[in-house]
Design a protein around this motif. Structure first.
Motif, PDB file in Angstrom:
ATOM      1  N   ALA A  62       0.832  -1.207   0.000  1.00  0.00           N
ATOM      2  CA  ALA A  62       0.000   0.000   0.000  1.00  0.00           C
ATOM      3  C   ALA A  62       0.868   1.259   0.000  1.00  0.00           C
ATOM      4  O   ALA A  62       0.605   2.201  -0.756  1.00  0.00           O
ATOM      5  N   LEU A  63       1.908   1.288   0.827  1.00  0.00           N
ATOM      6  CA  LEU A  63       2.763   2.482   0.867  1.00  0.00           C
ATOM      7  C   LEU A  63       3.396   2.726  -0.501  1.00  0.00           C
ATOM      8  O   LEU A  63       3.427   3.865  -0.982  1.00  0.00           O
ATOM      9  N   ASN A  64       3.867   1.680  -1.135  1.00  0.00           N
ATOM     10  CA  ASN A  64       4.481   1.847  -2.466  1.00  0.00           C
ATOM     11  C   ASN A  64       3.447   2.287  -3.499  1.00  0.00           C
ATOM     12  O   ASN A  64       3.738   3.150  -4.340  1.00  0.00           O
ATOM     13  N   GLN A  65       2.254   1.729  -3.421  1.00  0.00           N
ATOM     14  CA  GLN A  65       1.208   2.118  -4.374  1.00  0.00           C
ATOM     15  C   GLN A  65       0.757   3.548  -4.130  1.00  0.00           C
ATOM     16  O   GLN A  65       0.560   4.314  -5.083  1.00  0.00           O
ATOM     17  N   PHE A  66       0.580   3.911  -2.875  1.00  0.00           N
ATOM     18  CA  PHE A  66       0.172   5.280  -2.556  1.00  0.00           C
ATOM     19  C   PHE A  66       1.232   6.266  -3.050  1.00  0.00           C
ATOM     20  O   PHE A  66       0.925   7.323  -3.602  1.00  0.00           O
ATOM     21  N   ARG A  67       2.473   5.914  -2.859  1.00  0.00           N
ATOM     22  CA  ARG A  67       3.555   6.775  -3.363  1.00  0.00           C
ATOM     23  C   ARG A  67       3.509   6.874  -4.882  1.00  0.00           C
ATOM     24  O   ARG A  67       3.535   7.969  -5.441  1.00  0.00           O
ATOM     25  N   ASP A  68       3.389   5.734  -5.550  1.00  0.00           N
ATOM     26  CA  ASP A  68       3.352   5.755  -7.007  1.00  0.00           C
ATOM     27  C   ASP A  68       2.151   6.558  -7.518  1.00  0.00           C
ATOM     28  O   ASP A  68       2.223   7.158  -8.589  1.00  0.00           O
ATOM     29  N   ALA A  69       1.065   6.550  -6.750  1.00  0.00           N
ATOM     30  CA  ALA A  69      -0.141   7.286  -7.156  1.00  0.00           C
ATOM     31  C   ALA A  69      -0.063   8.761  -6.773  1.00  0.00           C
ATOM     32  O   ALA A  69      -0.985   9.527  -7.046  1.00  0.00           O
ATOM     33  N   GLY A  70       1.011   9.161  -6.112  1.00  0.00           N
ATOM     34  CA  GLY A  70       1.167  10.560  -5.728  1.00  0.00           C
ATOM     35  C   GLY A  70       0.471  10.947  -4.440  1.00  0.00           C
ATOM     36  O   GLY A  70       0.389  12.129  -4.097  1.00  0.00           O
ATOM     37  N   LEU A  71      -0.035   9.955  -3.710  1.00  0.00           N
ATOM     38  CA  LEU A  71      -0.711  10.242  -2.436  1.00  0.00           C
ATOM     39  C   LEU A  71       0.303  10.433  -1.314  1.00  0.00           C
ATOM     40  O   LEU A  71       0.014  11.069  -0.292  1.00  0.00           O
ATOM     41  N   LEU A  72       1.475   9.862  -1.473  1.00  0.00           N
ATOM     42  CA  LEU A  72       2.539   9.951  -0.477  1.00  0.00           C
ATOM     43  C   LEU A  72       3.821  10.305  -1.202  1.00  0.00           C
ATOM     44  O   LEU A  72       3.938  10.102  -2.401  1.00  0.00           O
ATOM     45  N   ARG A  73       4.778  10.792  -0.416  1.00  0.00           N
ATOM     46  CA  ARG A  73       6.105  10.901  -0.986  1.00  0.00           C
ATOM     47  C   ARG A  73       7.101  10.209  -0.072  1.00  0.00           C
ATOM     48  O   ARG A  73       6.888  10.129   1.136  1.00  0.00           O
TER      49      ARG A  73
END
Ligand SMILES: [Mn+2]
Ligand SMILES: [Mn+2]
Ligand SMILES: [Zn+2]
Ligand SMILES: [Zn+2]
Lengths: 135, 135
Positions: A62-73
């Motif tokens: 989830a953290l990697n997907q959220f990052r890839d989606a621009g939700l996290l950095r």
DNA sequence: TGCAGTCTTTAGAATTGTTCTAAAATTCTT
DNA sequence: AAGAATTTTAGAACAATTCTAAAGACTGCA
């Protein structure tokens, strides 16, 4: 968080991710309060404590997907451990050396002048400023 | 390297380290040319190629000791891998994203203004600027 | 120069953070 | 509700680094 969408299933869908039970639980922990800096391990502990057991592999996914989606950095401050940052806007960090705590500071008051041009054949991607402090 | 002491045994002794065969070999590779950015793995390959086999554990030990003695500085740019930098003076880095290459740039032309005061109870330790670029 | 004492090196095991695998469970579309 | 696609999961695998403890090397002092 004014203007923040608290409908997490909708936000996940908008990011191209199925709003599974696990992703919604993690998104709630990450995004319903103020900005946060988490590690996979710290978020895993948190979600377990919140009686919403999610496997560690899913937390990483989830953290990697959220990052890839621009939700996290992702913020790299210490060797061997990744921090994920819910603040995706322009800002920089204080890093408190022994404890590993991260604090945001806005980049709008900070001026960086005199940066050389990027090496030949490269384009600027991001400028990270990490102010390391100790107690 | 004007003014650089090429008597590696003496330099190691001055740093409080016994000038063992392995440490001298590693110091030569690190310090007798221009400034370098190495990883433990890359330095280990290099020292093997140079026909002076040193165990990987010793490479790690030496890099950590050289850093603690102020002969090297550790640069954190990517998760899960440490770079060691023979340039211990004030400077900053370009990081070329896909390849992982690091390039120095001097800090004397760069001005950082408007940094907020360190959080309460902390002292400034170092300001790292990492300019991330991509091809 | 010889020794003793201390420090260092080493191979391999251990640890840590992260990713992979493949089977079971869930979600989405119809 | 059924079928197809995606996701979750436990555990194995992996990569970077550190640890262990036995063997080897360096140093100071006879
Ligand atoms: Mn990752
Ligand atoms: Mn280290
Ligand atoms: Zn932040
Ligand atoms: Zn450098």
């Amino acid at each position: 968080m004014p203007g923040t969408n608290l409908d997490f299933p909708a936000r996940l869908r908008a990011a191209g991710l199925r709003p599974t039970r696990q992703r919604v639980a993690l998104a709630r922990l990450l995004f319903e309060g103020g900005h946060r800096h988490v590690t996979a391990e710290s978020l895993h502990v948190e979600v377990k404590t919140a009686q919403m057991p999610v496997s560690l592999a899913t937390v990483y996914n989830a953290l990697n997907q959220f990052r890839d989606a621009g939700l996290l950095r992702e913020v790299v401050v210490a060797p061997g451990r990744s921090y994920f940052d819910t603040n995706t806007g322009h800002h920089h960090h204080f890093f408190v050396e022994p404890d590993g705590a991260l604090h945001d500071f806005p980049s709008d008051k900070v001026t960086i002048a005199g940066l050389p041009a990027p090496p030949k054949g490269t384009r600027l991607s991001r400028v990270d400023v990490i102010v390391r402090v100790r107690r």
